[in-house]
Design a protein around this motif. Structure first.
Motif, PDB file in Angstrom:
ATOM      1  N   SER A   1      -4.729   5.817  -1.685  1.00 58.40           N
ATOM      2  CA  SER A   1      -3.980   4.913  -0.807  1.00 58.40           C
ATOM      3  C   SER A   1      -3.945   3.487  -1.352  1.00 58.40           C
ATOM      4  O   SER A   1      -3.107   2.697  -0.950  1.00 58.40           O
ATOM      5  CB  SER A   1      -4.569   4.931   0.594  1.00 58.40           C
ATOM      6  N   ASP A   2      -4.830   3.159  -2.262  1.00 58.83           N
ATOM      7  CA  ASP A   2      -4.873   1.827  -2.850  1.00 58.83           C
ATOM      8  C   ASP A   2      -3.870   1.742  -4.002  1.00 58.83           C
ATOM      9  O   ASP A   2      -3.956   2.531  -4.948  1.00 58.83           O
ATOM     10  CB  ASP A   2      -6.285   1.544  -3.360  1.00 58.83           C
TER      11      ASP A   2
ATOM     12  N   SER B   1       0.837  -1.192   0.000  1.00 60.17           N
ATOM     13  CA  SER B   1       0.000   0.000   0.000  1.00 60.17           C
ATOM     14  C   SER B   1       0.871   1.240   0.000  1.00 60.17           C
ATOM     15  O   SER B   1       2.049   1.198   0.298  1.00 60.17           O
ATOM     16  CB  SER B   1      -0.917   0.010   1.223  1.00 60.17           C
TER      17      SER B   1
END
Length: 123
Positions: free
Chosen positions: A13-14, A4
């Motif tokens: 954030s992915d 991540s």
């Protein structure tokens, strides 16, 4: 490569929400050289994640760059923002905008409002 993106870095954030430059070239059906030119011309924004230049996937929607993104990137650069700061601004939570961030609002009816806010940062 990590699983991540650290929470203190701007942007999605992915890890799946990020595209490498070759992925962007394929999605836009242009050469990798054209993608580099688009970054230099502030039509796109790229930052290093895990040592690789990446672009948030939602800025390249429907096989094209979001219509108002180049204008916003130029306004932010004129206000003194570097790429990391511009990305942080684009993904800063804002409940007054559709989608919750300026980046999400660029793809909708509030794109002009995002541009107006970016322009106001220069004053």
């Amino acid at each position: 490569m990590t699983d991540s993106v650290p929470a203190d870095l701007p942007g999605p954030s992915d890890p799946a929400a990020w595209l490498t430059l070759p992925d962007v070239a394929e999605r836009l059906d242009v050469s990798i050289s054209k993608v580099h030119q688009m970054i230099r011309d502030r039509e796109l924004i790229a930052v290093r994640r895990d040592g690789v230049r990446r672009i948030p996937a939602d800025l390249v929607a429907n096989h094209t760059v979001l219509k108002h993104l180049p204008g916003v990137l130029n306004l932010l650069a004129d206000a003194g923002y570097d790429d990391e700061e511009a990305l942080r601004w684009l993904y800063q939570a804002d409940p007054t905008l559709a989608g919750g961030t300026p980046a999400a609002a660029l793809g909708g009816d509030q794109a002009r409002e995002v541009k107006r806010r970016a322009q106001a940062l220069g004053f």
